[in-house]
Design a protein around this motif. Structure first.
Motif, PDB file in Angstrom:
ATOM      1  N   VAL A   4      44.834  35.115 -19.254  1.00 11.62           N
ATOM      2  CA  VAL A   4      44.917  36.609 -19.524  1.00 11.62           C
ATOM      3  C   VAL A   4      45.988  36.869 -20.414  1.00 11.62           C
ATOM      4  O   VAL A   4      47.130  36.903 -20.065  1.00 11.62           O
ATOM      5  CB  VAL A   4      44.835  37.299 -18.054  1.00 11.62           C
ATOM      6  N   PHE A   5      45.664  37.567 -21.392  1.00  9.48           N
ATOM      7  CA  PHE A   5      46.605  37.982 -22.548  1.00  9.48           C
ATOM      8  C   PHE A   5      46.958  39.719 -22.218  1.00  9.48           C
ATOM      9  O   PHE A   5      45.999  40.602 -22.249  1.00  9.48           O
ATOM     10  CB  PHE A   5      45.974  37.849 -23.725  1.00  9.48           C
ATOM     11  N   ASP A  42      32.745  37.029 -28.612  1.00  5.10           N
ATOM     12  CA  ASP A  42      33.566  37.797 -29.591  1.00  5.10           C
ATOM     13  C   ASP A  42      32.864  39.230 -29.899  1.00  5.10           C
ATOM     14  O   ASP A  42      31.688  39.166 -29.128  1.00  5.10           O
ATOM     15  CB  ASP A  42      33.797  37.215 -30.923  1.00  5.10           C
ATOM     16  N   THR A  43      33.229  40.185 -30.590  1.00  7.13           N
ATOM     17  CA  THR A  43      32.760  41.317 -30.820  1.00  7.13           C
ATOM     18  C   THR A  43      31.381  41.259 -31.757  1.00  7.13           C
ATOM     19  O   THR A  43      30.568  42.218 -31.651  1.00  7.13           O
ATOM     20  CB  THR A  43      33.672  42.418 -31.551  1.00  7.13           C
ATOM     21  N   GLN A  44      31.346  40.046 -32.365  1.00  9.09           N
ATOM     22  CA  GLN A  44      29.808  39.836 -32.958  1.00  9.09           C
ATOM     23  C   GLN A  44      28.611  39.112 -32.154  1.00  9.09           C
ATOM     24  O   GLN A  44      27.606  38.946 -32.674  1.00  9.09           O
ATOM     25  CB  GLN A  44      30.137  38.751 -34.115  1.00  9.09           C
ATOM     26  N   PHE A  81      41.177  35.192 -25.709  1.00  6.61           N
ATOM     27  CA  PHE A  81      41.327  35.739 -27.037  1.00  6.61           C
ATOM     28  C   PHE A  81      42.660  36.322 -27.052  1.00  6.61           C
ATOM     29  O   PHE A  81      43.179  37.050 -26.035  1.00  6.61           O
ATOM     30  CB  PHE A  81      40.498  36.613 -27.506  1.00  6.61           C
ATOM     31  N   GLY A  82      43.472  36.164 -28.213  1.00 10.86           N
ATOM     32  CA  GLY A  82      44.616  37.359 -28.304  1.00 10.86           C
ATOM     33  C   GLY A  82      44.310  38.128 -29.407  1.00 10.86           C
ATOM     34  O   GLY A  82      43.325  38.972 -29.270  1.00 10.86           O
ATOM     35  N   GLY A 127      38.169  39.194 -29.600  1.00 12.53           N
ATOM     36  CA  GLY A 127      37.463  38.910 -28.334  1.00 12.53           C
ATOM     37  C   GLY A 127      36.998  39.835 -27.875  1.00 12.53           C
ATOM     38  O   GLY A 127      37.423  41.233 -28.258  1.00 12.53           O
ATOM     39  N   ASP A 128      35.648  39.993 -27.235  1.00 12.80           N
ATOM     40  CA  ASP A 128      34.775  41.064 -26.867  1.00 12.80           C
ATOM     41  C   ASP A 128      35.773  41.919 -25.585  1.00 12.80           C
ATOM     42  O   ASP A 128      35.680  43.253 -25.624  1.00 12.80           O
ATOM     43  CB  ASP A 128      33.688  41.016 -26.622  1.00 12.80           C
ATOM     44  N   LEU A 129      36.502  41.018 -24.879  1.00 12.91           N
ATOM     45  CA  LEU A 129      37.287  41.866 -23.891  1.00 12.91           C
ATOM     46  C   LEU A 129      38.338  42.860 -24.171  1.00 12.91           C
ATOM     47  O   LEU A 129      38.172  43.930 -23.647  1.00 12.91           O
ATOM     48  CB  LEU A 129      37.983  40.788 -22.903  1.00 12.91           C
ATOM     49  N   LEU A 130      39.206  42.438 -25.064  1.00 12.30           N
ATOM     50  CA  LEU A 130      40.205  43.394 -25.525  1.00 12.30           C
ATOM     51  C   LEU A 130      39.941  44.104 -26.981  1.00 12.30           C
ATOM     52  O   LEU A 130      40.782  45.159 -27.172  1.00 12.30           O
ATOM     53  CB  LEU A 130      41.674  42.566 -25.637  1.00 12.30           C
ATOM     54  N   ARG A 131      38.999  43.552 -27.631  1.00 19.40           N
ATOM     55  CA  ARG A 131      38.783  43.847 -29.209  1.00 19.40           C
ATOM     56  C   ARG A 131      40.139  44.170 -30.080  1.00 19.40           C
ATOM     57  O   ARG A 131      40.150  45.352 -30.512  1.00 19.40           O
ATOM     58  CB  ARG A 131      37.898  45.168 -28.713  1.00 19.40           C
TER      59      ARG A 131
END
Length: 335
Positions: free
Chosen positions: A42-43, A268-270, A305-306, A330-334
Motif C-alpha cells: 500500500v503506497f 492501470d487506468t487503461q 503502483f507508485g 495505477g487505477d487505485l491512486l491514478r
C-alpha cells in the motif's frame, strides 16, 4: 513469440507502450531474517511510504507463527538515499494479509487466529498506528481468513475470504463458504456477492467499475501442496444493478497463470490487468490477452503502483521497484 529486454518479456506489441523505451528493475530493499514482503503493498503518496505484510514465519522470541507489518520510508529522490524499514506494532490486526488505501490510512485484511476473529481493520498510516475494526463477521459467523480488499467509489468494501487460515492451522474450522463479500459502512449491510470458488484471493475493479476481477489460487493449498490440474485463474464478472443494488453476473474465465498462481491483482487506468504470479508480474489486456511479464526469480505474491509508472514488487525477502512508462498509472491512486 515473446521477446525480452532483460526481465521485461513482451508477448504483444500492445505491451510496448506499457513498458516504454527503457524499463528498469532495481532491488529496493531486502531482509533475510524473515519473508517481510509478501502481501498488501500500500503506497502512501503524501509521505512517500509503503506498507507491506510478511508471510507467516515462526517468531524466534515466542515460537509461534506470526505475521509482521512493515512500513518502508522511501528516499525522496530515486537512486539516492536508502530505504528505512520499520516494524509496525498493530496487535489489533491479527495475522494481517492484503490491504488498500482507505480514509488516509490502510485498510488491512486480518486473517484472525484460533482465538481472535479476522475481518477488516483500518490502521492509521502514522505512529502510533491507531486501529479500528470495520467488520469481523457475517451476521455473527466469523470469516474464514480474509485475504484481499478493494474500495468501490460508492464507499463499499469488497473482499475475499478463502480457507487458507484453517489449512495453515491458524484459524478454526470454516463456518462459511469461500466467497466474495461486499460491506457498506454507511448502512452496515454485509452481502455475499459471489461463490463457486475454491480459494478466492485477489480482487479489483476495472477503471469504469463495470467489471470485477477475482483470482482463484486453488493450485496451491495452505499446506503447501500444489496440483497443476487445479485452477490458477482470474475470473471476470459484470456489475449489474437490480432494485438499486449491485450484483455480479456473467462469470467468465478471464485468464490463467501459466506459472504458479495469480495472487494480487490490479488495473492501470487503461484497463490492463496486472497480477503477481509465480514468475513475476503478468499483464493482460482488458480482453484477456497476455501482453507481457516482468520476470522476478521466485515470483511475486503482490505488488502496488507508485507514481508515474512505478511498480513495487513484493518478492518475500526482497522488494523490487520496476519503472514502466511514466504514462502508466495505477487505477487505485491514478498518480
Amino acid at each position: 513469440m515473446a521477446s525480452s529486454t532483460g526481465p521485461f518479456k513482451v508477448y504483444s506489441d500492445q505491451c510496448n507502450p506499457i513498458f516504454g523505451t527503457s524499463p528498469s528493475l532495481e532491488l529496493l530493499h531486502e531482509n533475510h531474517d524473515y519473508p517481510f514482503a509478501h502481501e498488501a503493498g500500500v503506497f502512501i503518496a503524501r509521505d512517500n511510504t509503503l506498507f507491506v505484510t510478511s508471510n507467516q514465519f515462526t517468531d524466534p522470541a515466542t515460537g509461534q507463527r506470526t505475521i509482521k507489518i512493515n512500513r518502508l520510508c522511501l528516499p525522496a529522490e530515486r537512486k539516492s538515499g536508502s530505504v528505512v524499514c520499520e516494524e509496525v506494532e498493530a496487535p489489533e490486526v491479527p495475522m494481517a494479509n492484503g490491504g488498500v488505501n482507505y480514509k488516509d490510512g490502510v485498510l488491512f485484511c486480518a486473517q484472525g487466529t484460533l482465538t481472535s476473529p479476522g475481518g477488516l481493520v483500518l490502521m492509521e498510516a502514522k505512529p502510533p498506528y491507531k486501529c479500528s475494526s470495520i467488520i469481523s463477521s457475517f451476521h455473527g459467523r466469523e470469516f474464514n481468513s480474509v485475504n484481499d480488499v478493494v474500495v468501490h467509489s460508492d464507499g463499499s468494501l469488497w473482499f475475499t475470504d478463502p480457507i487458507y487460515g484453517y489449512e495453515q492451522s491458524i484459524r478454526p474450522k470454516p463456518r462459511l463458504p469461500s466467497q466474495v463479500y461486499r460491506f457498506d459502512p454507511a448502512t452496515g449491510s454485509i452481502r455475499a456477492m459471489a461463490d463457486g470458488f475454491e480459494r478466492p484471493n485477489g480482487i479489483c475493479f476495472s477503471p469504469d467499475e463495470k467489471t470485477v476481477y477475482v483470482t482463484d489460487t486453488d493450485w496451491i493449498h495452505g499446506d503447501g501442496t500444489t496440483d497443476d490440474a487445479r485452477v490458477s485463474h482470474i475470473y471476470a464478472f459484470d456489475m449489474a444493478f437490480y432494485s438499486g443494488q449491485p450484483f455480479l453476473i456473467n462469470r467468465r474465465l478471464f485468464a490463467m497463470a501459466d506459472t504458479g498462481v495469480p495472487d494480487g491483482i490490479k488495473c492501470d487506468t487503461q484497463g490492463n490487468v496486472y497480477s503477481g504470479c509465480g514468475d513475476g508480474v503478468n499483464i493482460w489486456s482488458p480482453g484477456g490477452v497476455l501482453l507481457g511479464k516482468i520476470i522476478v526469480d521466485g515470483g511475486v505474491a503482490n505488488f502496488c503502483f507508485g507514481a508515474s509508472g512505478e511498480l513495487f514488487l513484493l518478492n518475500e525477502h526482497k522488494i523490487w521497484r520496476a519503472q514502466l512508462s511514466s504514462e502508466i498509472k495505477g487505477d487505485l491512486l491514478r498518480i
